[in-house]
Design a protein around this motif. Structure first.
Motif, PDB file in Angstrom:
ATOM      1  N   GLN A  78      17.262   9.132  13.657  1.00 14.14           N
ATOM      2  CA  GLN A  78      16.900   9.162  12.238  1.00 14.14           C
ATOM      3  C   GLN A  78      17.826   8.248  11.441  1.00 14.14           C
ATOM      4  O   GLN A  78      17.382   7.506  10.563  1.00 14.14           O
ATOM      5  CB  GLN A  78      16.983  10.603  11.734  1.00 14.14           C
ATOM      6  N   TRP A 112      14.557   8.455   8.584  1.00 10.21           N
ATOM      7  CA  TRP A 112      13.366   9.252   8.900  1.00 10.21           C
ATOM      8  C   TRP A 112      12.966   9.029  10.344  1.00 10.21           C
ATOM      9  O   TRP A 112      13.313   8.032  10.954  1.00 10.21           O
ATOM     10  CB  TRP A 112      12.222   8.970   7.934  1.00 10.21           C
ATOM     11  N   ASN A 133      13.635  14.102   8.667  1.00  6.76           N
ATOM     12  CA  ASN A 133      12.577  13.650   7.775  1.00  6.76           C
ATOM     13  C   ASN A 133      11.491  12.992   8.611  1.00  6.76           C
ATOM     14  O   ASN A 133      11.766  12.084   9.384  1.00  6.76           O
ATOM     15  CB  ASN A 133      13.130  12.656   6.763  1.00  6.76           C
ATOM     16  N   SER A 173       8.784  11.530   7.340  1.00  5.72           N
ATOM     17  CA  SER A 173       8.159  10.397   6.676  1.00  5.72           C
ATOM     18  C   SER A 173       9.258   9.649   5.929  1.00  5.72           C
ATOM     19  O   SER A 173      10.341  10.194   5.700  1.00  5.72           O
ATOM     20  CB  SER A 173       7.071  10.881   5.730  1.00  5.72           C
ATOM     21  N   VAL A 184      11.935   8.105   3.445  1.00  5.71           N
ATOM     22  CA  VAL A 184      12.613   8.710   2.305  1.00  5.71           C
ATOM     23  C   VAL A 184      13.271   7.601   1.490  1.00  5.71           C
ATOM     24  O   VAL A 184      13.394   6.455   1.941  1.00  5.71           O
ATOM     25  CB  VAL A 184      13.688   9.717   2.755  1.00  5.71           C
ATOM     26  N   HIS A 239      18.146  10.422  -0.711  1.00  6.04           N
ATOM     27  CA  HIS A 239      17.177  11.478  -0.438  1.00  6.04           C
ATOM     28  C   HIS A 239      17.766  12.813  -0.866  1.00  6.04           C
ATOM     29  O   HIS A 239      18.790  13.252  -0.350  1.00  6.04           O
ATOM     30  CB  HIS A 239      16.843  11.488   1.047  1.00  6.04           C
ATOM     31  N   ASN A 278       8.479  14.673  -1.288  1.00 10.08           N
ATOM     32  CA  ASN A 278       8.208  13.708  -0.226  1.00 10.08           C
ATOM     33  C   ASN A 278       7.626  12.401  -0.739  1.00 10.08           C
ATOM     34  O   ASN A 278       7.074  11.615   0.013  1.00 10.08           O
ATOM     35  CB  ASN A 278       7.266  14.293   0.842  1.00 10.08           C
TER      36      ASN A 278
END
Lengths: 358, 686
Positions: free
Chosen positions: A48, A54, A85, A87, A89, A93, A122
């Motif tokens: 990530q 993400w 995450n 999706s 960001v 975030h 989101n």
């Protein structure tokens, strides 16, 4: 919590950088053979980090393949933890805690700020700077309400300072991490109610006179201790010069000045000195012998007098440690002493840790 | 053994029992959703709460607490469990109320209605109102394959389906994503499940979240008549229950039979039912001018009789197919004997097994339950995953228990458990022919049709016997030489001696061009019969056999007749009739009896019971239903045969698990599954 799904637009592939790959292999090697799946959290986390915070589907599959896990098992982990995450960001975030303590302390207002400044959850702002999501308790309830932005906690928020925080972050201005109201760690909002001799009423170990003003210097607990140690060493050195059969008075005289005593209690009614924490029946009797009957007498002791009494009672330093002076001042003013289980703050008392520092 | 007091009753139970087991031993009924005897313990539904003294002072999940974890009382009294105290009752009511918070009230339109654990337990242990007034949770339905329909609003997160696919089926396809109230059961990215046992998750689901897609909105459980029977889709003879309504078989469910299928059945067994309704032969047909035309029984019998009269016994033959019961094979053999025909064979796959080697040479000698005891298993020329999925689950269960060595000779396949790959061809088996005895107490061979259904099958069989003897697979007190058949009729046929008589032709000789002039085909659809012979096909479906036939005699499919099937262990089992054959179709034995009359060789029985009496007199072991008659074979003699070995790899004979017999090929559901499997296969090949 919301239903978490993989992002609709996915990169075609994912591969660890050489450096991360080497790191990942080291992580995997930490676990015994057949238990490589245990490395899934660090690996997903690193994936990530590498992918702009993400996790794409390809990364989940890559990690699953590295750990010899069915992809379903890796997906279960990735969807379970809100720290992953699924999706894209924003650069900043925001994970906003909406659990009960934060909610009671006003996280709903912060949510409105997010909705206003960022949009729905989101959603990433057009400039790619901000996104937010509501999460469950992040474990900083003492400083509620709070948010986590990227890797840092920002606490004691209200709509104003939160708005400013977001603006500062977007503009790239420096921001203070942790409490946004100047609170130190998770101490009481009004300052310390205990351990003040060590940390000062503001928790930074500064003299009380400066407590209300913004403190520039860092806490000086070390200085306080150095001071006390120096004084004790001084007393010890002076006592060493006396003959072995010296009386308590002689010893005390050599290090300080005897406080003036009364011949008897005013109006024949002595204060209950035992209300001071540290003074028991024996010390009370000896203080009476010195002509000390009232709280205000103790509260008025000067530094040499403290040294004298301390040495006379054969426990140098204890008067400071047990804050007899500040206790007496509080009791003389009709306030509580430390002996009672009274929780009202002792801030405003003139003496205290400052005596040690000074 | 540990003493424990349950509901005031003191009893002795093994210390490793869970409280739930102990309560059941005491006769107390404990409601449960997530707990299942054959799956790992999850302890997440909380329905099995009981009050325990000697444990923590709160309701305890009885499925997850062991008897040995309870403390005795201060004076050493046994621990006390109350299953029906006010605390336990209140706890259950609370759990039930929570479960029902998000469970939709759609029982009237739910396929599970009437056989739903949640429905039943809500009636028994729940309260009659809900205090919940907010909106219920809504969850998207998931696609998880052609057989299982999802209705995810109903899911109570017991995770039985996840545990089943992971533990028993051995494919980690189902999982729970998200958490808390957002937890959802799904496959990875909603791909179709690949397991051959996936249908079982429908039985495991305690609510209507997973229901059978082919059965969707077809029937209510209380309007179905239930017939306990035996499956014929593979040679295991799994215990099944056939649910029918009127003349229609609506669905097939497993029954518990610890010796064979525990409580699982394969998807083919379960979902083949719709194949019983399509492509059926419901009247006799006669080929006139090269075209099959509907006819009548007297006409077709006359045509056969005319042909038989014109043909010498040496040019007549009979082949028995994969789904034939013992009775009809017995009748057909008796008819052929009467006609003086020696050309009979029941091994349409060309297997070289032969009763002459002794009965133990073609049985699963260790028994299926024996897999649980085996400590080494060598799979030779078989793919148990598609030849007998339930047996494969048993091998996997054994492997999970640990300390079991598994080897494979043949194809490299995903069997859902790891194994040592020993080689492809028979030569890799040769290495074991002169091997010192294995350091194992109960080693086991499992030979599939891939090993013995080939021209050099006898040599492979001989080699396997030799290896078995040298490795100690066959020794005093243990016979681990196991043949895994893939057809339900095969062992029965071999038991009857339905093999070429003196000078008789075998299947391949009969089927090849010019082999015979008149062939009686009892439902053998997996072979190509060359043109030339006059073929009388007795069968159920318009499949390969019917296309080749000159005369079609419509028979009864397995739910439409009673019959004995002998499974791969040699266990005769009785299949009950659930429905009736369609139209003019008749039970096969009756067709053969009528045909014998027309051929002038009348069989000496007028009813099925007379037939059975004759059968049992000739083969007494077939009368002992559900029992395995101890079998012998001279393995040393078998090992001595030897023979030239082909180097070709031992390949399983089943190309497509879902389409192995005429009923399956007529089933739309099986076709769908097959298409999914083919697509996966193509994708994997890319």
């Amino acid at each position: 919590m919301t239903v978490r799904r993989l992002a609709e637009i996915q990169p075609a592939s994912f591969a660890f950088t050489a450096e991360n790959e080497a790191w990942a292999q080291k992580e995997i090697a930490k676990f015994p053979p057949g238990r490589q799946a245990s490395a899934i959290l660090p690996l997903l986390w690193r994936a990530q980090e590498q992918n702009a915070y993400w996790l794409p589907k390809a990364a989940i599959e890559t990690v699953a393949a590295m750990l010899d896990m069915p992809p379903m098992r890796a997906l279960e982990v990735a969807t379970f933890y809100s720290m992953f995450n699924l999706s894209p960001v924003g650069r900043h975030h925001v994970q906003l805690c909406g659990t009960t303590p934060c909610m009671l302390r006003g996280s709903e207002d912060l949510k409105k700020v997010c909705e206003q400044k960022i949009g729905h959850q989101n959603h990433v702002t057009a400039d790619g700077a901000l996104s937010w999501v509501e999460v469950e308790c992040l474990g900083a309830c003492c400083n509620a309400p709070m948010v986590q932005i990227n890797n840092d906690y920002y606490e004691d928020l209200d709509p104003q300072n939160f708005t400013k925080l977001l603006d500062d972050l977007v503009a790239g201005r420096p921001v203070v991490k942790g409490s946004q109201t100047g609170r130190v760690s998770s101490e009481p909002v009004g300052g310390l109610t205990s351990l003040t001799s060590l940390y000062g009423v503001d928790g930074r170990g500064a003299p009380p006179a400066q407590a209300s003003a913004p403190v520039a210097a860092e806490p000086i607990a070390a200085d306080i201790e150095a001071h006390a140690a120096a004084e004790e060493a001084d007393i010890k050195a002076k006592l060493a010069t006396l003959p072995k059969d010296a009386t308590p008075e002689m010893k005390a005289d050599s290090v300080g000045a005897r406080p003036a005593g009364l011949s008897g209690a005013r109006a024949d009614k002595a204060d209950d000195l035992q209300r001071i924490k540290g003074i028991g029946p024996v010390n009370e009797r000896r203080l009476h012998e010195l002509g000390i009957f009232h709280f205000d007498q103790i509260a008025a002791w000067t530094r040499p007098e403290i040294r004298w009494v301390g040495t006379y009672l054969s426990f140098p330093g204890r008067i400071d440690r047990e804050q007899w002076v500040s206790q007496a001042a509080s009791l003389a003013a009709g306030g509580p002493g430390l002996k009672t289980h009274d929780s009202s703050p002792v801030s405003g008392v003139k003496t205290g840790a400052g005596d040690v520092a000074g | 053994m540990t003493k424990i007091i349950i509901d005031g009753k003191e009893l002795d139970v093994p210390a490793e029992y869970t409280l739930l087991q102990a309560c059941e031993a005491a006769g107390a009924e404990i409601p449960r959703f997530c707990f299942h005897e054959r799956l790992s313990i999850a302890g997440n539904c909380r329905m099995c709460l009981v009050e325990v003294k000697g444990g923590p002072p709160k309701p305890t999940a009885s499925c997850a607490m062991a008897v040995r974890d309870l403390r005795p009382g201060p004076k050493g009294e046994p621990p006390v469990v109350e299953t029906n105290s006010p605390m336990a009752r209140k706890a259950r009511e609370g759990v039930m109320e929570f479960l029902l918070i998000n469970h939709p009230l759609d029982c009237p339109i739910c396929d599970q209605g009437g056989e739903c654990d949640l429905q039943d337990q809500a009636m028994a242990y729940g309260v009659d109102t809900s205090r919940y007034h907010e909106n219920k949770r809504a969850v998207e339905n998931k696609y998880i394959g052609a057989l299982v329909k999802t209705s995810m609003n109903r899911c109570i997160h017991c995770t039985r389906c996840v545990r089943f696919t992971t533990e028993v089926a051995g494919v980690s396809e189902l999982g729970a994503i998200g958490r808390g109230e957002d937890m959802e059961i799904t496959t990875y990215l909603e791909k179709a499940m690949t397991s051959e046992l996936q249908g079982n998750v429908v039985d495991l689901c305690p609510v209507g979240a997973l229901t059978a897609k082919p059965y969707e909105f077809h029937a209510r459980p209380w309007e179905l008549s239930k017939t306990e029977s035996v499956d014929v889709m593979d040679a295991l003879g799994s215990a099944i229950r056939i649910d029918s309504r009127g003349r229609e078989v609506v669905r097939i469910l497993p029954r518990i039979n610890e010796a064979i299928n525990e409580e699982w059945i394969s998807d083919k067994t379960r979902h083949v039912a719709d194949g019983l309704k399509t492509q059926r032969l419901d009247r006799p047909y006669l080929r006139v001018d090269g075209k099959l035309t509907p006819s009548t029984w007297p006409q077709v019998f006359a045509a056969i009789a005319a042909k038989a009269k014109a043909t010498s016994a040496a040019r007549i033959g009979a082949i028995a197919g994969d789904l034939a019961s013992v009775e009809e094979m017995f009748a057909l053999k008796a008819l052929m004997d009467k006609l003086g025909v020696a050309n009979i064979d029941c091994r349409q796959d060309g297997s070289r097994l032969d009763p002459k080697f002794g009965r133990a040479s073609y049985l699963f000698n260790s028994t299926i339950a024996g897999i649980d005891e085996a400590d080494a298993i060598m799979i030779i020329g078989a793919n148990p995953r598609i030849e007998a999925p339930v047996l494969n689950a048993r091998i996997r269960k054994r492997w999970l228990k640990g300390n079991c060595l598994i080897g494979v000779v043949g194809q490299k396949l995903d069997l859902t458990y790891p194994y040592n790959y020993l080689g492809a061809g028979p030569e890799s088996l040769a290495a074991f022919a002169d091997h010192p005895p294995a350091d194992k107490a109960k080693p086991m061979f499992i030979l599939g049709a891939g090993a013995f259904a080939r021209p050099d099958g006898e040599a492979v069989l001989s080699l396997a016997a030799k290896a078995a003897l040298s490795l100690g697979v066959v020794k005093d007190g243990w016979n681990g030489f196991n043949i895994l058949h893939s057809a339900a009729s095969r062992v029965g046929g071999l038991d009857l001696g339905f093999t070429p008589g003196q000078g008789g032709l075998d299947v391949s000789a009969m089927a090849k061009a010019g082999g015979l002039d008149l062939l009686f085909n009892l439902g053998a659809d997996e072979i190509d019969i060359a043109s030339g012979a006059f073929v009388v096909y007795i069968g159920t479906h318009g499949d390969r056999g019917a296309h080749r036939a000159d005369v079609i005699l419509p028979g009864a499919a397995y739910p439409e007749k009673t019959g004995v099937y002998v499974n791969t262990e040699g266990r005769p089992q009785f299949a009950e009739r659930a429905t009736f054959p369609p139209g003019d179709a008749r039970e096969d034995w009756a067709i053969l009896r009528a045909l014998s009359d027309a051929l002038g060789a009348k069989l000496p029985f007028d009813s099925l019971s007379q037939l059975r009496a004759a059968l049992n007199a000739a083969h007494p072991h077939l009368a002992k239903l559900d029992e395995i008659e101890p079998a012998q074979a001279d393995f040393a003699a078998l090992a001595a045969i030897g023979g030239a070995l082909d180097k070709a790899p031992l390949v399983t004979t089943i190309a497509d698990f879902y389409l192995t017999n005429p009923i399956a090929r007529a089933s739309k559901t099986m076709a769908e599954c097959s298409a999914l499997a083919q697509a996966r296969h193509l994708q994997a090949a890319e």
